[in-house]
Design an enzyme around this catalytic site. Structure first.
Site, PDB file in Angstrom:
ATOM      1  N   ASN A 144       0.795  -1.290  -0.007  1.00 12.19           N
ATOM      2  CA  ASN A 144      -0.120  -0.183   0.131  1.00 12.19           C
ATOM      3  C   ASN A 144       0.732   1.365  -0.073  1.00 12.19           C
ATOM      4  O   ASN A 144       2.157   1.208  -0.022  1.00 12.19           O
ATOM      5  CB  ASN A 144      -0.981   0.027   1.219  1.00 12.19           C
ATOM      6  CG  ASN A 144      -0.139  -0.222   2.396  1.00 12.19           C
ATOM      7  OD1 ASN A 144       0.518   0.834   2.767  1.00 12.19           O
ATOM      8  ND2 ASN A 144      -0.325  -1.236   3.315  1.00 12.19           N
ATOM      9  N   PRO A 156      -2.193 -12.064  10.281  1.00 10.79           N
ATOM     10  CA  PRO A 156      -2.358 -11.953  11.596  1.00 10.79           C
ATOM     11  C   PRO A 156      -2.682 -10.521  12.073  1.00 10.79           C
ATOM     12  O   PRO A 156      -2.117  -9.547  11.543  1.00 10.79           O
ATOM     13  CB  PRO A 156      -0.998 -12.452  12.489  1.00 10.79           C
ATOM     14  CG  PRO A 156      -0.083 -12.107  11.289  1.00 10.79           C
ATOM     15  CD  PRO A 156      -0.717 -12.431  10.141  1.00 10.79           C
TER      16      PRO A 156
HETATM   17  O1  PMT Z   1       3.000   6.208   6.414  1.00 11.20           O
HETATM   18  P1  PMT Z   1       2.252   7.762   6.178  1.00 11.20           P
HETATM   19  O2  PMT Z   1       2.404   7.872   4.503  1.00 11.20           O
HETATM   20  O3  PMT Z   1       2.740   8.766   6.849  1.00 11.20           O
HETATM   21  O4  PMT Z   1       0.689   7.593   6.472  1.00 11.20           O
HETATM   22  C1  PMT Z   1       0.257   7.273   7.604  1.00 11.20           C
HETATM   23  C2  PMT Z   1      -0.791   6.273   7.839  1.00 11.20           C
HETATM   24  C3  PMT Z   1      -1.918   6.776   6.950  1.00 11.20           C
HETATM   25  C4  PMT Z   1      -0.272   4.990   7.233  1.00 11.20           C
HETATM   26  C5  PMT Z   1      -1.136   6.143   9.374  1.00 11.20           C
HETATM   27  O5  PMT Z   1      -1.703   7.471   9.740  1.00 11.20           O
HETATM   28  C6  PMT Z   1      -2.339   4.883   9.787  1.00 11.20           C
HETATM   29  O6  PMT Z   1      -3.300   5.440   9.527  1.00 11.20           O
HETATM   30  N1  PMT Z   1      -1.779   3.848   9.997  1.00 11.20           N
HETATM   31  C7  PMT Z   1      -2.694   2.713  10.096  1.00 11.20           C
HETATM   32  C8  PMT Z   1      -2.888   2.412   8.777  1.00 11.20           C
HETATM   33  C9  PMT Z   1      -3.913   0.898   8.596  1.00 11.20           C
HETATM   34  O7  PMT Z   1      -3.596  -0.088   8.337  1.00 11.20           O
HETATM   35  O8  PMT Z   1      -5.080   1.197   9.024  1.00 11.20           O
HETATM   36  P2  PMT Z   1      -6.348  -0.041   9.351  1.00 11.20           P
HETATM   37  O9  PMT Z   1      -7.628   0.824   9.750  1.00 11.20           O
HETATM   38  O10 PMT Z   1      -6.346  -0.830   8.008  1.00 11.20           O
HETATM   39  O11 PMT Z   1      -5.959  -0.907  10.708  1.00 11.20           O
HETATM   40  C10 PMT Z   1      -6.209  -0.241  12.062  1.00 11.20           C
HETATM   41  C11 PMT Z   1      -5.231  -0.555  12.926  1.00 11.20           C
HETATM   42  O12 PMT Z   1      -4.806  -2.214  13.053  1.00 11.20           O
HETATM   43  C12 PMT Z   1      -3.795   0.046  12.514  1.00 11.20           C
HETATM   44  O13 PMT Z   1      -3.256   0.415  13.918  1.00 11.20           O
HETATM   45  C13 PMT Z   1      -2.906  -1.220  11.823  1.00 11.20           C
HETATM   46  O14 PMT Z   1      -1.667  -0.760  12.259  1.00 11.20           O
HETATM   47  C14 PMT Z   1      -3.555  -2.342  12.651  1.00 11.20           C
HETATM   48  N2  PMT Z   1      -3.379  -3.716  11.973  1.00 11.20           N
HETATM   49  C15 PMT Z   1      -4.100  -3.711  10.873  1.00 11.20           C
HETATM   50  C16 PMT Z   1      -4.119  -4.990  10.223  1.00 11.20           C
HETATM   51  C17 PMT Z   1      -3.378  -6.162  10.685  1.00 11.20           C
HETATM   52  N3  PMT Z   1      -3.301  -7.226   9.974  1.00 11.20           N
HETATM   53  N4  PMT Z   1      -2.534  -5.718  11.815  1.00 11.20           N
HETATM   54  C18 PMT Z   1      -2.566  -4.476  12.587  1.00 11.20           C
HETATM   55  O15 PMT Z   1      -1.884  -4.448  13.588  1.00 11.20           O
END
Ligand code: PMT
Length: 396
Positions: free
Chosen positions: A208, A302
């Protein structure tokens, strides 16, 4: 950061690195005024320094216009920190002896601000008894050092005397400029950042747009507040920050393994791929060996945040997740808070028009059991600093 440094550029081959340092400082909203020695002008031009810093460059001690506009005493008075890049053997000797015969040395003698020097010289000059005596004197005078490192030198030799890299000097500057109250001193903090890369075959992968900027800024803000930081990063093009444990990973499985350990605070800013390819081909999938397009089946990765949020003896006191959303940002953030079991969700809009992926700004909403706090549009560095101040408050 609303701070400024006075940069004294000495005359050595490493002077060219001062240009990159100015660029890095400006990107962090740290103002730069520069003084160049006569010798420095042989290595970089005052025009390059002025263009990058956006400020007039000073070099002459007796300059009527400068004294009227900004006297040499005022130059250091208006800065929060004086930085010498590169600190040549000659400049260090002048500092140790208290000599004041040009603008650089006079300013260094007249300043009451903290002084950080980045020495750079040939290994034998560095090891010479005279330089070693000067180093001891300067350390005794409270002068801060960053580097030098060991490595290949411009003169073809190898050893100590190579100037620290601009990112290392930046980290040392930020540490000195950050508030002296180390609100997170002794706290162990884990930060995940960047994307993960899930392979399809040895050539292709699914990933991504995360650049790692937000996660790296958080790790650096925590380090600047005295925390013992571990940064687990997916593949990004940012330089690994100094002053912390840095673990580089590719896949979600590797990221989960690297997150093992006991921490006071966990912050999951990484954009982890939710799915991986069920069967990764060990050879490149050849176009001419399949009919039509390949069909890929996926399995779930995971969930690192959910795993680290699970109650247990080793659970961190505070687990923070992010929610990257393209619609109903706060509503989805609330759902994620419940689903993942973390203490706080930082919800942000990652739709194409927001420019958050890879950009320098972010608009975040803090979603917790207490409610929702909306922050204005800030730089990612400001988001990181405010977030770490919030975290410090929660740990009290
Ligand atoms: O890296 P940049 O260009 O500075 O951009 C920043 C960002 C947009 C990446 C950052 O601010 C952000 O939002 N990071 C989380 C991105 C994400 O994967 O969000 P999500 O909504 O899909 O996941 C929710 C949370 O679960 C996140 O904390 C993620 O790290 C965590 N996750 C998700 C899937 C997974 N398999 N394991 C996880 O730990």
């Amino acid at each position: 950061m609303n701070k400024s440094v006075l940069m004294i550029i000495g005359g050595g081959i490493a002077a060219y690195k001062s240009l990159e340092l100015i660029r890095l400082l400006k990107a962090r909203s740290i103002g730069v005024r520069a003084i160049m020695t006569k010798a420095a002008e042989e290595f970089v031009t005052p025009l390059s320094v002025a263009s990058l810093s956006g400020e007039k460059v000073h070099s002459a001690l007796f300059n009527l216009t400068d004294e009227v506009e900004m006297g040499h005493i005022e130059l250091s008075r208006s800065a929060d920190l004086v930085v010498v890049v590169p600190a040549t053997a000659d400049l260090m000797a002048k500092m140790a002896a208290g000599l004041a015969n040009d603008l650089a040395s006079t300013t260094l003698l007249a300043t009451d601000k903290k002084v950080l020097i980045a020495p750079a010289m040939n290994v034998r000059m560095w090891l010479h008894a005279a330089t070693q005596r000067n180093i001891a004197t300067l350390e005794n005078d409270g002068i801060q050092f960053v580097g030098p490192n060991e490595g290949d030198m411009a003169c073809g030799e190898f050893g100590a005397g190579r100037m620290a890299e601009p990112v290392e000097i930046l980290a040392a500057i930020e540490k000195l400029l950050s508030p002296t109250i180390q609100l997170l001193k002794g706290k162990k903090i884990l930060v995940t950042a960047g994307p993960t890369r899930e392979p399809i075959d040895p050539v292709r992968y699914i990933s991504n747009h995360s650049s790692g900027k937000q996660g790296y800024a958080i790790a650096e803000a925590a380090r600047n507040m005295g925390a013992d930081v571990t940064l687990v990063s997916g593949p990004v093009s940012l330089a690994p920050p100094t002053g912390m444990t840095f673990l580089n990973v590719q896949t979600a499985d590797e990221m989960l393994n690297a997150c093992e350990g006991v921490y006071d605070v966990v912050i999951c800013a990484a954009a982890v791929a939710d799915w991986k390819v069920a069967e990764v081909s060990s050879n490149k999938i050849k176009k001419n060996k399949i009919s039509g397009v390949p069909s890929l089946s996926f399995i779930e990765n995971p969930d690192i945040l959910a795993t680290l949020s699970k109650a247990g003896k080793s659970r961190a006191k505070l687990v923070v997740g992010f929610a990257a959303e393209t619609e109903d940002v706060v509503l989805n953030g609330k759902a994620k808070l419940a689903r993942k079991g973390c203490d706080l969700i930082i919800a942000n809009d990652v739709s194409e028009t927001s420019g958050v992926f890879g950009g320098d700004k972010n608009i975040v909403h803090l979603v917790s059991a207490k409610g929702v706090e909306d922050w204005p549009r800030l730089s990612k560095i400001e988001v990181a600093q405010r977030l770490m101040a919030y975290v410090a408050g929660q740990l009290k």
